[in-house]
Design a protein around this motif. Structure first.
Motif, PDB file in Angstrom:
ATOM      1  N   LEU A 132       0.941  -1.201   0.121  1.00  0.00           N
ATOM      2  CA  LEU A 132      -0.063   0.012  -0.005  1.00  0.00           C
ATOM      3  C   LEU A 132       0.970   1.250  -0.145  1.00  0.00           C
ATOM      4  N   MET A 133       2.141   1.083  -0.035  1.00  0.00           N
ATOM      5  CA  MET A 133       3.016   2.407  -0.120  1.00  0.00           C
ATOM      6  C   MET A 133       3.259   2.790  -1.579  1.00  0.00           C
ATOM      7  N   PHE A 134       2.999   4.202  -1.704  1.00  0.00           N
ATOM      8  CA  PHE A 134       3.298   5.024  -2.867  1.00  0.00           C
ATOM      9  C   PHE A 134       4.773   4.784  -3.143  1.00  0.00           C
ATOM     10  N   LYS A 135       5.344   4.326  -4.189  1.00  0.00           N
ATOM     11  CA  LYS A 135       6.582   4.301  -4.552  1.00  0.00           C
ATOM     12  C   LYS A 135       7.112   5.702  -5.302  1.00  0.00           C
ATOM     13  N   THR A 136       8.423   6.058  -5.157  1.00  0.00           N
ATOM     14  CA  THR A 136       8.971   7.219  -5.979  1.00  0.00           C
ATOM     15  C   THR A 136      10.439   6.791  -6.171  1.00  0.00           C
ATOM     16  N   PHE A 137      11.140   7.753  -6.989  1.00  0.00           N
ATOM     17  CA  PHE A 137      12.513   7.642  -6.934  1.00  0.00           C
ATOM     18  C   PHE A 137      13.129   8.969  -6.501  1.00  0.00           C
ATOM     19  N   VAL A 138      14.195   8.807  -5.738  1.00  0.00           N
ATOM     20  CA  VAL A 138      14.878  10.064  -5.419  1.00  0.00           C
ATOM     21  C   VAL A 138      16.274  10.368  -5.866  1.00  0.00           C
ATOM     22  N   GLY A 139      16.645  11.326  -6.949  1.00  0.00           N
ATOM     23  CA  GLY A 139      17.871  11.326  -7.391  1.00  0.00           C
ATOM     24  C   GLY A 139      17.907  11.268  -8.952  1.00  0.00           C
ATOM     25  N   ALA A 140      18.887  11.140  -9.389  1.00  0.00           N
ATOM     26  CA  ALA A 140      18.868  11.162 -11.100  1.00  0.00           C
ATOM     27  C   ALA A 140      18.474   9.859 -11.742  1.00  0.00           C
ATOM     28  N   THR A 141      18.559   8.660 -10.818  1.00  0.00           N
ATOM     29  CA  THR A 141      18.449   7.371 -11.719  1.00  0.00           C
ATOM     30  C   THR A 141      16.989   6.848 -11.198  1.00  0.00           C
ATOM     31  N   GLU A 142      16.551   6.010 -12.008  1.00  0.00           N
ATOM     32  CA  GLU A 142      15.264   5.320 -11.476  1.00  0.00           C
ATOM     33  C   GLU A 142      15.719   3.613 -11.428  1.00  0.00           C
ATOM     34  N   ASP A 143      16.070   3.253 -10.266  1.00  0.00           N
ATOM     35  CA  ASP A 143      16.357   1.975  -9.961  1.00  0.00           C
ATOM     36  C   ASP A 143      16.223   1.566  -8.510  1.00  0.00           C
ATOM     37  N   GLU A 144      16.751   0.397  -8.158  1.00  0.00           N
ATOM     38  CA  GLU A 144      16.449  -0.048  -6.637  1.00  0.00           C
ATOM     39  C   GLU A 144      17.170   0.914  -5.787  1.00  0.00           C
ATOM     40  N   SER A 145      18.454   1.364  -6.098  1.00  0.00           N
ATOM     41  CA  SER A 145      19.177   2.200  -5.016  1.00  0.00           C
ATOM     42  C   SER A 145      18.525   3.659  -4.835  1.00  0.00           C
TER      43      SER A 145
ATOM     44  N   LEU B  73      -1.090  14.959  -4.074  1.00  0.00           N
ATOM     45  CA  LEU B  73      -1.288  14.261  -5.472  1.00  0.00           C
ATOM     46  C   LEU B  73      -2.534  14.901  -6.143  1.00  0.00           C
ATOM     47  N   MET B  74      -2.323  15.004  -7.415  1.00  0.00           N
ATOM     48  CA  MET B  74      -3.504  15.602  -8.203  1.00  0.00           C
ATOM     49  C   MET B  74      -3.324  14.743  -9.410  1.00  0.00           C
ATOM     50  N   ASN B  75      -4.709  15.089 -10.090  1.00  0.00           N
ATOM     51  CA  ASN B  75      -4.444  14.205 -11.494  1.00  0.00           C
ATOM     52  C   ASN B  75      -3.681  14.677 -12.454  1.00  0.00           C
ATOM     53  N   PHE B 134       8.721  14.551  -9.016  1.00  0.00           N
ATOM     54  CA  PHE B 134       8.812  12.826  -8.481  1.00  0.00           C
ATOM     55  C   PHE B 134       7.548  12.374  -9.086  1.00  0.00           C
ATOM     56  N   LYS B 135       7.838  11.064  -9.722  1.00  0.00           N
ATOM     57  CA  LYS B 135       6.602  10.408 -10.185  1.00  0.00           C
ATOM     58  C   LYS B 135       5.959   9.204  -9.013  1.00  0.00           C
ATOM     59  N   THR B 136       4.887   8.975  -9.139  1.00  0.00           N
ATOM     60  CA  THR B 136       4.207   7.884  -8.714  1.00  0.00           C
ATOM     61  C   THR B 136       3.363   7.190  -9.093  1.00  0.00           C
ATOM     62  N   PHE B 137       2.614   6.035  -8.625  1.00  0.00           N
ATOM     63  CA  PHE B 137       1.468   5.462  -9.439  1.00  0.00           C
ATOM     64  C   PHE B 137       0.374   5.285  -8.362  1.00  0.00           C
ATOM     65  N   VAL B 138      -0.855   5.752  -8.725  1.00  0.00           N
ATOM     66  CA  VAL B 138      -1.711   5.852  -7.956  1.00  0.00           C
ATOM     67  C   VAL B 138      -2.909   4.636  -8.446  1.00  0.00           C
ATOM     68  N   GLU B 142       0.740  -0.215 -12.052  1.00  0.00           N
ATOM     69  CA  GLU B 142       1.882   0.868 -12.514  1.00  0.00           C
ATOM     70  C   GLU B 142       1.824   1.007 -14.092  1.00  0.00           C
ATOM     71  N   ASP B 143       1.215   1.981 -14.654  1.00  0.00           N
ATOM     72  CA  ASP B 143       1.412   2.098 -15.879  1.00  0.00           C
ATOM     73  C   ASP B 143       1.095   3.662 -16.286  1.00  0.00           C
ATOM     74  N   GLU B 144       1.184   3.945 -17.361  1.00  0.00           N
ATOM     75  CA  GLU B 144       0.957   5.356 -17.989  1.00  0.00           C
ATOM     76  C   GLU B 144      -0.575   5.804 -17.368  1.00  0.00           C
ATOM     77  N   SER B 145      -1.466   4.862 -17.125  1.00  0.00           N
ATOM     78  CA  SER B 145      -2.780   5.427 -16.755  1.00  0.00           C
ATOM     79  C   SER B 145      -2.775   5.635 -15.351  1.00  0.00           C
ATOM     80  N   SER B 146      -1.881   5.161 -14.505  1.00  0.00           N
ATOM     81  CA  SER B 146      -2.004   5.329 -13.307  1.00  0.00           C
ATOM     82  C   SER B 146      -0.868   6.267 -12.737  1.00  0.00           C
TER      83      SER B 146
END
Lengths: 453, 453
Positions: A132-145, B73-75, B134-138, B142-146
């Motif tokens: 249920l947690m919203f994910k995001t990426f912090v920093g210049a890359t988008e990976d596990e780190s 978080l907004m549309n 910062f991106k996230t998925f709602v 987890e795709d373009e639509s969310s």
């Protein structure tokens, strides 16, 4: 006239919230975003009053509690250690026919066979854990780190800063750390207006104590928190302190109360008061390798304190306040005919606007000037609203509907035109009784301050 | 003793912030999270005082401004329409040798050839646009639509609710909508302590007006905002209103001022006051297909209002307040020897703690009881701190260092033991002058309230 049903009542509340600017759907002009809400001009004031009163009684009026304000984005290691990364999940099922993703408990069952509630399909995946947690990426890359999460609760901000706050505040056990802030949960099924939303605000206290005193502090805080809700105007009869049974408590908790409120959509939790033992601090000590122990100067012992957590939802308390306040009665319209009056009977302490000031007529300059003088007189003490538009009865009704407890009207007697003895007096109207009293302008600040604080 | 350099001064400020509990690194026990900060017990009070004062002067004391509080978080459509999805970017370069991702302006140049500042590698990609949201998925997938973003500014919450707020508040032009809330930017290079961080709070006003009045309101708000900073204790000499030159303004802006402050690390922006014309509302009207026009009842015209936006950073203003307040002077220690005294000379209005109350000795029960009585007397009016530990001189120093403007000491004269005429009087000490006056206990609330408000 028959009593409205609970769902009719809830519809009226939702409609009032939008019509009068308490709560709007987020991004409404773009179709909204499910589970996210905006507070309008009155909603933001109500929410501020609630949060400020909580801060006052939980932090400012106590010697044993200090505040903090942690960031929403935190190091991912926090959520590994707290257990959220592994276990903060709902079981989900995919329908292979219509591609819907469903919570396992939302499937329909016909003749013993589970079906998709969307398309009736029976080709379903087995349940999988959905975090249920919203994910995001912090920093210049988008990976596990660089992966991290929006915090799903404010509590962990407090636990990971326990040692820093202890050091700077020089507190001795028992003492607490309080925080108000946003948290986010990717609920699959947001519902009941703002009650279960994806973005929400919490008011949390972590109250640290010795292990042997945990159960006493649990009961102490349950009682304190019930008093709090009564002090903001929620009737004790509509509040319930449920003892959460052993099998439903988190495994580390030695005792939990749910403080529930009778919403129109059912009895639901406003706040949990949980005795979490030393679980959280122990987890973070283990994972971080940093000591989170307390040093007792008298016994020379070092140990990890236990904690009791009263954790309240801001948004659901705001909603409870509105539901509790909503009422309808009968009042005469301008021609004396009785009509239905909508009134929000907020406790003056949390009402968005404390006092409305009206000149009887807007085209009579001395009335307007006097009314504006009164606005200036009251403003250093409270949030005041000036309104000169429409018949005075309609202006009263507009304020009743948004819960303004007091109305001050400047009339010709205020100007001393009829009776010099009444010069510089105004009518002070009470929202609930609709009674009016005549009071000297100079006494208004002290009269009103004593009634709103 | 020579004057400390600016960087020495900044080091001392950062050290004080941590030592006394103003600001901690977020998730510090796990090595932190770059660009994210937590406010400790004193920091949270300072920040609350700043935000509450802003809300008071921008919303509560004005008839022409209302507040709101929008979701983070907004549309996603909001960010397409506002232009953030396409253009809120920094140019980035990857080093193919060491895989570092770098901001294009951070490359080093040697003999005309660009190099990686990490490894000296010259095999670099050409610059590509890196979006700072910062991106996230709602939702469940987890795709373009969310996909959506954490809001990079609070302003757009106001623009998309313009029509709703206009309707419920019944305001006429000119009027404003104010908001305080968090925003997030994935800065590649967070720096200067809390000044440039990834998670931050904004205090924004969108002030809507007629096109022909835009330039006047721009100047009005620049002056108002400068006054604000002076009223929270920032010297006018350290503030600068820079007229942003044509070529540096956003293309839609007809005029922008940057209000800058002389931080120890240089002159930097606290607030932008921008005349944004009708750009934002027009964009959202076009993209949403919903009318965001204002209807003028007098002229019967419909049009999209123009807007002037004073947009302040909470965290950078808190930092400015601390930098401005930090000072060192000389004061005698307990043996009369002069020592360096650190003082935060906060304006009493924004100081975290307003008054500290001390019994002269902690093992003399009547002194302690009287001091606690005074705490109870003052608490309804302000945030008070009680301290009985250590020599009185050291207790004063501790309060000086956190900027508490007033100290009240209960001594034997308070008890009337020496001179009955002095019974129920205390010493009231001023932080800045260190002067003490003898005042009756009963006068303390009114004396202090007048000095802190």
């Amino acid at each position: 006239m028959s009593e409205p049903t609970d769902s009719q009542r809830m519809e009226k509340i939702v409609s009032l919230c939008k019509r009068r600017g308490f709560i709007f759907q987020s991004s409404e002009i773009y179709g909204g975003l499910n589970g996210c809400w905006d507070y309008g001009p009155l909603g933001v004031e109500l929410k501020r009053n609630l949060k400020n009163y909580w801060w006052r009684v939980v932090v400012h009026e106590r010697d044993d509690v200090v505040g903090m304000d942690g960031s929403i984005l935190m190091n991912r290691a926090v959520w590994k250690a707290s257990g959220h990364e592994d276990t903060f999940t709902d079981p989900m099922v995919d329908c292979r026919s219509c591609k819907a993703r469903l919570r396992a408990d939302q499937l329909v069952e016909k003749k013993g066979i589970k079906q998709c509630p969307n398309c009736g399909g029976k080709d379903l995946t087995s349940p999988r854990a959905f975090n249920l947690m919203f994910k995001t990426f912090v920093g210049a890359t988008e990976d596990e780190s660089s992966l991290t999460y929006l915090r799903p609760e404010t509590a962990q901000s407090i636990f990971v800063q326990f040692k820093s706050v202890l050091e700077v505040s020089r507190k001795k056990l028992p003492f607490g750390i309080a925080q108000i802030g946003k948290a986010f949960r990717n609920e699959i099924n947001p519902r009941n207006f703002t009650f279960r939303s994806r973005e929400f605000e919490q008011m949390e206290l972590e109250y640290f104590c010795r292990a042997e005193e945990g159960m006493q502090w649990l009961d102490y805080w349950k009682e304190e928190r019930l008093k709090f809700y009564e002090n903001i105007g929620i009737a004790r009869d509509n509040l319930h302190a449920l003892t959460v049974p052993d099998e439903e408590r988190a495994f580390y908790s030695k005792g939990t109360y749910d403080i529930e409120y009778d919403f129109p959509f059912g009895r639901q939790e406003l706040e949990g008061v949980a005795y979490r033992t030393d679980y959280d601090l122990s987890q973070h000590q283990k994972a971080s390798g940093k000591s989170l122990e307390y040093f007792d100067e008298e016994t020379k012992q070092r140990f990890i304190p236990h904690v009791v957590e009263p954790s309240a939802g801001v948004d659901r308390t705001v909603l409870a306040l509105i539901c509790e306040a909503y009422s309808e009665d009968e009042a005469p319209d301008e021609k004396g005919k009785m009509e239905t009056r909508i009134v929000l009977r907020f406790h003056p302490r949390i009402a968005p606007i404390k006092c409305a000031v009206f000149p009887l007529l807007k085209n009579k300059e001395p009335l307007v000037a006097k009314a504006k003088e009164i606005v200036a007189l009251l403003r250093p003490h409270m949030y005041v609203f000036y309104d000169e538009t429409g018949a005075i009865g309609r202006r009263y009704r507009r304020q009743d509907e948004i819960g303004t407890p007091f109305g001050v009207t400047v009339d010709f007697e205020t100007l001393g035109e009829k009776d010099p003895a009444l010069r510089d007096t105004v009518t002070l109207r009470d929202r609930d009784s609709m009674k009016q009293e005549r009071v000297p302008v100079k006494d208004l600040p002290s009269i009103l301050v004593s009634r709103i604080s």
